[in-house]
Design a protein around this motif. Structure first.
Motif, short mmCIF file in Angstrom:
data_model
loop_
_atom_site.label_atom_id
_atom_site.label_comp_id
_atom_site.label_asym_id
_atom_site.label_seq_id
_atom_site.Cartn_x
_atom_site.Cartn_y
_atom_site.Cartn_z
N ALA A 89 0.83 -1.21 0.00
CA ALA A 89 0.00 0.00 0.00
C ALA A 89 0.86 1.26 0.00
O ALA A 89 0.61 2.19 -0.76
N PRO A 120 -1.89 -3.42 -5.01
CA PRO A 120 -2.60 -2.19 -4.66
C PRO A 120 -3.98 -2.17 -5.32
O PRO A 120 -4.15 -2.65 -6.44
N LEU A 128 -5.52 5.29 -4.33
CA LEU A 128 -5.32 4.08 -3.56
C LEU A 128 -6.42 3.97 -2.52
O LEU A 128 -6.65 4.90 -1.74
#
Length: 161
Positions: A89, A120, A128
């Motif tokens: 991440a 991701p 994200l």
């Protein structure tokens, strides 16, 4: 590495079929959690030699929180930068770990896990929003075909989040 007999092509073709099924499963559903739940169920049904598949969702700017998954109970919160999920991440890139016991700072939620891939997860605007995490009891379970196929799967899913 697919469980169903309908997946009789190459690994690339099988991932294409899986992604096609995902798109038809989620295309008319606007709810993010419902789509992530069905995506994790679909992956769990069709991928062999895995023992956990699911999503961790970004909460705030500093941690991931457990989202829809298939498998044993899991860690609930993971700080960004910690473990494979937190690193993927934070870096915004796919991480494949052939032996999780050799990964510095690995967070062991299931002692049966030996390898892992984390990708991701972005929303349709490219932000994200979390990660897709898949664990396997087999060492070196995930190869470059899995990376390409799962990245396409996640990209397709992102357009519905």
């Amino acid at each position: 590495m697919f469980a169903k007999e309908i997946y009789t092509g190459t690994k690339e073709e099988n991932y294409g079929t899986l992604t096609y099924q995902l798109e038809h499963l989620v295309k008319d559903e606007p709810n993010r959690i419902a789509n992530l739940a069905n995506a994790s169920a679909l992956l769990n049904q069709f991928l062999q030699e895995i023992n956990w598949v699911g999503f961790y969702l970004l909460e705030g700017e500093r941690e991931l929180v457990l989202g829809p998954f298939q498998g044993l109970p899991a860690c609930i919160r993971i700080p960004l930068g910690k473990g494979v999920c937190g690193a993927a991440a934070q870096k915004g890139e796919t991480i494949v770990v052939d032996d999780v016991h050799q990964y510095p700072g690995h967070i062991a939620c299931d002692a049966a896990s030996n390898s892992e891939i984390v990708l991701p997860l972005r929303d349709r605007n490219g932000r994200l929003i979390g990660v897709l995490d898949i664990d396997s009891p087999r060492f070196s379970r995930f190869d470059e075909d899995d990376v390409r196929g799962l990245n396409r799967f996640v990209e397709a899913l992102s357009s519905y989040l």
